[in-house]
Design a protein around this motif. Structure first.
Motif, PDB file in Angstrom:
ATOM      1  N   PHE A 277      -4.498   9.173  28.578  1.00 61.20           N
ATOM      2  CA  PHE A 277      -4.377  10.533  28.053  1.00 61.20           C
ATOM      3  C   PHE A 277      -5.053  10.592  26.692  1.00 61.20           C
ATOM      4  CE2 PHE A 277      -0.538   8.220  26.824  1.00 61.20           C
ATOM      5  CZ  PHE A 277      -0.464   8.452  25.457  1.00 61.20           C
ATOM      6  N   LYS A 278      -5.104  11.808  26.132  1.00 60.58           N
ATOM      7  CA  LYS A 278      -5.574  11.947  24.762  1.00 60.58           C
ATOM      8  C   LYS A 278      -4.606  12.822  23.995  1.00 60.58           C
ATOM      9  CE  LYS A 278      -8.947  15.713  25.398  1.00 60.58           C
ATOM     10  NZ  LYS A 278     -10.375  16.060  25.306  1.00 60.58           N
ATOM     11  N   SER A 279      -4.558  12.596  22.669  1.00 66.81           N
ATOM     12  CA  SER A 279      -3.631  13.298  21.797  1.00 66.81           C
ATOM     13  C   SER A 279      -4.392  13.835  20.587  1.00 66.81           C
ATOM     14  CB  SER A 279      -2.528  12.328  21.336  1.00 66.81           C
ATOM     15  OG  SER A 279      -1.696  12.927  20.374  1.00 66.81           O
ATOM     16  N   LYS A 280      -4.319  15.147  20.416  1.00 64.77           N
ATOM     17  CA  LYS A 280      -4.994  15.771  19.282  1.00 64.77           C
ATOM     18  C   LYS A 280      -4.295  15.392  17.990  1.00 64.77           C
ATOM     19  CE  LYS A 280      -6.961  20.164  17.866  1.00 64.77           C
ATOM     20  NZ  LYS A 280      -7.074  21.589  18.220  1.00 64.77           N
ATOM     21  N   LYS A 281      -5.101  15.199  16.944  1.00 62.11           N
ATOM     22  CA  LYS A 281      -4.590  14.864  15.619  1.00 62.11           C
ATOM     23  C   LYS A 281      -4.744  16.079  14.703  1.00 62.11           C
ATOM     24  CE  LYS A 281      -6.761  11.088  14.468  1.00 62.11           C
ATOM     25  NZ  LYS A 281      -7.241   9.730  14.183  1.00 62.11           N
TER      26      LYS A 281
ATOM     27  N   ASN B 242      -6.305  16.534  12.142  1.00 64.22           N
ATOM     28  CA  ASN B 242      -7.653  16.758  11.611  1.00 64.22           C
ATOM     29  C   ASN B 242      -8.618  17.277  12.675  1.00 64.22           C
ATOM     30  OD1 ASN B 242      -8.160  14.500  13.159  1.00 64.22           O
ATOM     31  ND2 ASN B 242      -8.816  13.198  11.451  1.00 64.22           N
ATOM     32  N   GLY B 243      -8.094  17.580  13.882  1.00 64.16           N
ATOM     33  CA  GLY B 243      -8.925  18.133  14.946  1.00 64.16           C
ATOM     34  C   GLY B 243      -9.573  17.085  15.836  1.00 64.16           C
ATOM     35  N   LYS B 244      -9.483  15.818  15.469  1.00 65.05           N
ATOM     36  CA  LYS B 244     -10.024  14.728  16.284  1.00 65.05           C
ATOM     37  C   LYS B 244      -8.951  14.250  17.262  1.00 65.05           C
ATOM     38  CE  LYS B 244     -13.901  14.740  14.059  1.00 65.05           C
ATOM     39  NZ  LYS B 244     -15.108  15.217  14.688  1.00 65.05           N
ATOM     40  N   TYR B 245      -9.314  13.353  18.172  1.00 70.71           N
ATOM     41  CA  TYR B 245      -8.383  12.896  19.200  1.00 70.71           C
ATOM     42  C   TYR B 245      -8.153  11.393  19.160  1.00 70.71           C
ATOM     43  CZ  TYR B 245      -8.353  17.409  21.555  1.00 70.71           C
ATOM     44  OH  TYR B 245      -8.173  18.730  21.844  1.00 70.71           O
ATOM     45  N   ARG B 246      -6.948  11.005  19.535  1.00 74.21           N
ATOM     46  CA  ARG B 246      -6.614   9.612  19.824  1.00 74.21           C
ATOM     47  C   ARG B 246      -6.611   9.497  21.349  1.00 74.21           C
ATOM     48  NH1 ARG B 246      -2.048   6.518  16.854  1.00 74.21           N
ATOM     49  NH2 ARG B 246      -3.903   6.118  15.604  1.00 74.21           N
ATOM     50  N   TYR B 247      -7.243   8.438  21.861  1.00 82.61           N
ATOM     51  CA  TYR B 247      -7.344   8.188  23.296  1.00 82.61           C
ATOM     52  C   TYR B 247      -6.538   6.934  23.643  1.00 82.61           C
ATOM     53  CZ  TYR B 247     -11.133  11.571  23.374  1.00 82.61           C
ATOM     54  OH  TYR B 247     -11.864  12.728  23.289  1.00 82.61           O
ATOM     55  N   VAL B 248      -5.774   7.001  24.742  1.00 83.67           N
ATOM     56  CA  VAL B 248      -4.879   5.913  25.122  1.00 83.67           C
ATOM     57  C   VAL B 248      -5.024   5.609  26.607  1.00 83.67           C
ATOM     58  CG1 VAL B 248      -2.457   5.186  25.283  1.00 83.67           C
ATOM     59  CG2 VAL B 248      -3.202   6.575  23.342  1.00 83.67           C
ATOM     60  N   TRP B 249      -5.036   4.310  26.950  1.00 80.59           N
ATOM     61  CA  TRP B 249      -4.878   3.837  28.332  1.00 80.59           C
ATOM     62  C   TRP B 249      -3.813   2.749  28.335  1.00 80.59           C
ATOM     63  CZ3 TRP B 249      -5.971   5.530  32.966  1.00 80.59           C
ATOM     64  CH2 TRP B 249      -7.080   6.356  33.184  1.00 80.59           C
TER      65      TRP B 249
END
Length: 189
Positions: free
Chosen positions: A106-110, A112-119
């Motif tokens: 999934f991804k999670s918005k931060k 600052n408008g950027k994203y964290r991506y997780v697997w």
């Protein structure tokens, strides 16, 4: 530092091979709309004593408990997560169903408008519970809640990949392909 403020694009990919020769996954597929996700790593710790005090603490990784909530769970998605089947639009659940081993991304918005991506690279979900209420004066919509356990791969011991698109030195080709395939471990140059 930016805070996590969103969640979207929950994907799963069937783990088809995980042994000392390598790891392979099917192409990721998107689940329904994301509401929340909680990842709780678990470990066991043991104090080692000598000379009447703690000399060391030995810790071992046990796994990650996962709870996700999505707006609904389509019959096809439920069948895929539980090892059940859908025939002519009917979900058929059997006592012999075996949940497959999957990866969860999934991804999670931060902020600052950027994203964290997780697997999360290897795990299984439990059978999903159902909750129904009678219709009253005010609708009480229900969402789907899933619980699972994720653990380390046999191939390399990895259990999770996390990438921030605003991190220094991030390889954007990995981020751009995040949901087209479960990423391989990046190689140091």
């Amino acid at each position: 530092m930016a805070r996590q403020i969103g969640l979207r694009d929950i994907h799963i990919a069937l783990l088809t091979k995980d042994d000392n020769t390598g790891v392979t996954y099917d192409v990721p597929t998107k689940l329904e709309r994301a509401i929340s996700a909680k990842l709780t790593p678990k470990s066991n710790s043991e104090n080692i004593y000598s000379d009447d005090s703690v000399e060391d603490v030995v810790t071992s990784f046990e796994g990650v408990d996962v709870e996700i909530e999505i707006n609904q769970l389509a019959l096809e998605s439920r069948a895929k997560l539980q090892g059940a089947k859908v025939i002519k639009g009917i979900l058929i659940e059997s006592k012999d169903d075996m949940p497959p081993t999957i990866a969860l991304g999934f991804k999670s918005k931060k902020s600052n408008g950027k994203y964290r991506y997780v697997w999360l690279l290897k795990g299984k979900f439990e059978l999903s519970s159902d909750e129904y209420d009678t219709e009253g004066e005010k609708p009480q919509p229900k969402s789907a809640k899933l619980k699972g356990t994720f653990f380390a791969r046999d191939y390399d011991g990895n259990y999770r990949f996390i990438g921030d698109e605003d991190a220094v030195g991030i390889d954007m080709t990995i981020i751009d392909a995040w949901f087209t395939a479960v990423p391989s471990e990046p190689v140091e140059v």
